[in-house]
Write a protein that holds these residues in place. Structure first.
Motif, mmCIF file in Angstrom:
data_model
loop_
_atom_site.group_PDB
_atom_site.id
_atom_site.type_symbol
_atom_site.label_atom_id
_atom_site.label_comp_id
_atom_site.label_asym_id
_atom_site.label_seq_id
_atom_site.Cartn_x
_atom_site.Cartn_y
_atom_site.Cartn_z
ATOM 1 N N SER A 279 -75.295 109.681 42.504
ATOM 2 C CA SER A 279 -75.330 108.194 42.146
ATOM 3 C C SER A 279 -73.603 107.728 42.354
ATOM 4 C CB SER A 279 -75.036 108.176 40.532
ATOM 5 O OG SER A 279 -74.457 108.903 39.794
ATOM 6 N N LEU A 280 -72.978 108.832 43.075
ATOM 7 C CA LEU A 280 -71.832 107.871 42.679
ATOM 8 C C LEU A 280 -71.236 107.632 44.111
ATOM 9 C CD1 LEU A 280 -69.630 111.677 42.281
ATOM 10 C CD2 LEU A 280 -69.582 109.750 40.573
ATOM 11 N N PHE A 281 -72.102 108.014 45.348
ATOM 12 C CA PHE A 281 -72.339 107.033 46.578
ATOM 13 C C PHE A 281 -73.361 105.992 46.496
ATOM 14 C CE2 PHE A 281 -71.378 111.190 47.193
ATOM 15 C CZ PHE A 281 -69.677 112.085 47.553
ATOM 16 N N SER A 282 -74.198 105.992 45.704
ATOM 17 C CA SER A 282 -75.074 105.316 45.743
ATOM 18 C C SER A 282 -75.519 104.948 44.251
ATOM 19 C CB SER A 282 -76.161 105.033 46.423
ATOM 20 O OG SER A 282 -77.521 104.289 46.838
ATOM 21 N N GLY A 283 -75.750 103.515 43.275
ATOM 22 C CA GLY A 283 -76.356 103.028 42.137
ATOM 23 C C GLY A 283 -75.314 103.320 40.988
ATOM 24 N N GLY A 284 -74.567 103.965 40.835
ATOM 25 C CA GLY A 284 -73.424 104.066 40.262
ATOM 26 C C GLY A 284 -74.128 105.594 38.956
ATOM 27 N N ILE A 285 -73.184 105.790 38.118
ATOM 28 C CA ILE A 285 -73.129 106.798 37.783
ATOM 29 C C ILE A 285 -73.734 106.691 36.167
ATOM 30 C CG2 ILE A 285 -71.300 106.951 36.614
ATOM 31 C CD1 ILE A 285 -71.087 110.154 36.346
ATOM 32 N N GLY A 286 -73.599 105.362 36.147
ATOM 33 C CA GLY A 286 -73.862 105.142 34.327
ATOM 34 C C GLY A 286 -73.262 105.333 33.372
ATOM 35 N N SER A 287 -74.310 104.545 32.323
ATOM 36 C CA SER A 287 -73.597 105.028 31.271
ATOM 37 C C SER A 287 -73.985 106.115 29.792
ATOM 38 C CB SER A 287 -73.445 103.192 30.393
ATOM 39 O OG SER A 287 -73.088 103.347 28.914
#
Length: 430
Positions: A279-287
Motif C-alpha cells: 500500500s506504500l506504493f499503491s492505494g495508500g496505507i489507510g487510516s
C-alpha cells in the motif's frame, strides 16, 4: 542448546523448498492486494455507471411526463397538470441529488457524502409513525443496523476517514447479526453490504475476517514444523546423525521446536504486513482511526433471543483493534504450531499432517465453540468484536480467556509432543 538451535535454524535456511514456498506465498499475497484494489476501482466505476443510469432514466421520465402534461393542458385538465408538475419537480430534485452524489464520488468528497448519508439515516431513525420502517421487499432492516450505520457514518465524518467501497449507490449499511433476511432478499443484502478495501489497512482488516491469519499460520507450520518428521523418514534418517553426538533427546526436541516456531512467527509477520508494504506504493496505507463495530453482550429474553432495539454497541479505532489482535495472533501461532508439531512427531507425511490439523481446527471451531476449546479463538475477529460471545450468550468467550487457553493448550501440546518424540524414537539412545 543454543548451538543446537542455531544448527537447526541453518538447516531450515538451507532448504530450497522453504525459500521457494515462502516466496510464492508472499507473491500470492501481493497479487491478492493488487487484485483487491482493482476490484474496488471496478466497483466504484460500476456505482458511477449506476448513478448515470438513474439520472438518464429520470430525465427520460421527465420527457414522458412533459408529453402527458402537454396533453393535459390541451384538455384543460388542471388537476392532472398540477399532479404531473409535482412529479417533474420531484424528479428534477432527485436528478440534482444524484448528479451531486456522482460528482462527490468521482472527486472523493467524502465529507459531503457522509453529510447526505447521515441525513438519510436520521430520517430512518425518526420515531414519526408516518415514516415506515426501512425494508427490502417487505423484510425490515433491523433498528440496530440503522443505528450502527448512522454511528459509523458520524464517526467517519468526524475522523475524516475514507470508507470501504460497497456495491450500492444508496445507504451503505453495516451488516449486523440482528438482520434475518431470507430468500432473494438475503442474497441482495449480502451483495450490497459486502465491503471492499481501498487501502492497505482496510484490506488487512477484511482479510482478518476471512481467517487469513489462521491459514497463514497453518501454511507456516507446513513449511517449518516438519523438522522431526523429515529427519525420521525412511529416506533421510537424519536422526542417525544425532545418534553419534553427546546430546539429549530433550535438547534436540526443543531445539527443533524453537527453531521452527521462530521461523513460523517471522513468516506470519512478514506475510501479514505484506499488504501494508504494498500500500506504500499503491492505494495508500489507510487510516488507523477507521471504526470497528463491537457488540455489547446483554441477557436474552425468555425466548432466548435479543430485542434488536435494546441491543447495544460501540466502535473502537482500528489501531486499538490491532493492538488486541497482535497478542491473540501470537498465542494462536504458539498453539497451532505446538499442536501441529505434536502430530508431526508421529505422522511422517507433512501433507497429511497439515490436512489433518486443518480439518480438526476448523471443524472444532465451527462445531464446538466453547470457552475451553482453543480452536474457538481461531476466529480472531469475532473474539475481538464480541460477535461470538454475543450470538452464543457466553461472555466468557473473550480476549483474556482466549490468551490464557491458547497459552495453556500450546504448552500442553508441546509437552505431549516431547513424550511422543521420546516414545517414537526410543531406539535412539541420545
Amino acid at each position: 542448546m543454543s548451538k543446537l538451535f542455531l544448527f537447526e535454524c541453518k538447516k531450515i535456511l538451507k532448504k530450497k523448498v522453504t525459500w521457494i514456498t515462502c516466496l510464492l506465498s508472499i507473491i500470492a499475497v501481493i497479487s491478492l492486494y493488487f487484485y483487491s484494489m482493482s476490484v474496488s476501482e471496478n466497483i466504484k466505476s460500476q456505482n458511477i455507471n449506476k448513478l448515470n443510469y438513474i439520472i438518464s432514466s429520470y430525465k427520460k421520465m421527465i420527457l414522458d411526463i412533459n408529453s402527458e402534461k402537454d396533453k393535459a393542458e390541451q384538455n384543460k385538465d388542471v388537476e392532472n397538470v398540477k399532479m404531473l408538475s409535482t412529479q417533474i419537480k420531484g424528479l428534477k430534485k432527485s436528478i440534482k441529488k444524484y448528479e451531486t452524489q456522482k460528482e462527490n464520488l468521482i472527486k472523493g468528497n467524502w465529507q459531503e457524502i457522509y453529510s447526505n448519508e447521515a441525513t438519510s439515516l436520521e430520517e430512518q431513525l425518526s420515531p414519526d409513525p408516518n415514516i415506515s420502517p426501512r425494508s427490502i421487499e417487505n423484510q425490515e432492516i433491523s433498528n440496530f443496523t440503522i443505528k450502527a450505520t448512522f454511528a459509523e457514518v458520524t464517526w467517519l465524518q468526524k475522523k475524516n476517514v475514507e470508507p470501504f467501497i460497497q456495491k450500492t449507490v444508496y445507504t451503505p449499511y453495516v451488516a449486523s447479526i440482528y438482520d434475518h433476511f431470507t430468500g432473494s432478499v438475503l442474497d441482495e443484502w449480502k451483495t450490497t453490504t459486502e465491503r471492499y478495501a481501498t487501502n492497505g489497512l482496510s484490506l488487512l482488516f477484511l482479510l482478518i475476517q476471512q481467517y487469513f491469519i489462521p491459514i497463514v499460520i497453518l501454511l507456516g507450520c507446513f513449511i517449518f514444523a516438519n523438522t522431526i518428521s523429515s529427519d525420521t523418514n525412511s529416506k533421510k534418517k537424519g536422526l542417525n546423525f544425532y545418534f553419534t553426538l553427546p546430546i539429549y533427546k530433550r535438547k534436540l526436541y526443543f531445539a527443533k521446536y524453537l527453531s521452527g516456531i521462530t521461523f513460523t512467527m517471522g513468516f506470519v509477520l512478514v506475510t501479514t504486513i505484506t499488504p501494508l508494504i504494498c500500500s506504500l506504493f499503491s492505494g495508500g496505507i489507510g487510516s488507523p482511526h477507521s471504526p470497528v463495530l463491537v457488540y455489547e453482550i446483554i441477557k436474552p429474553n425468555l425466548f432466548g433471543t435479543i430485542d434488536d432495539t435494546k441491543a447495544q454497541f460501540h466502535f473502537i479505532e482500528l489501531k486499538d483493534y490491532l493492538k488486541q489482535l497482535i497478542p491473540l495472533a501470537i498465542m494462536l501461532v504458539l498453539f497451532l504450531y505446538s499442536f501441529y508439531f505434536m502430530l508431526s512427531t508421529i505422522i511422517r507425511n507433512s501433507i497429511v499432517s497439515v490436512c489433518l490439523v486443518s480439518i480438526i481446527s476448523f471443524g472444532a471451531m465451527k462445531l464446538y465453540p466453547t470457552v475451553f476449546n482453543p480452536f474457538t479463538y481461531m476466529d480472531l475477529h469475532k473474539i475481538i468484536n464480541s460477535e461470538l460471545s454475543t450470538t452464543l450468550f457466553k461472555a466468557s468467550i473473550n480476549l483474556q480467556n482466549g490468551l490464557s487457553i491458547l497459552v495453556i493448550m500450546g504448552c500442553i501440546s508441546s509437552i505431549i509432543g516431547y513424550f511422543l518424540f521420546k516414545k517414537v524414537n526410543k531406539n535412539y539412545y541420545f
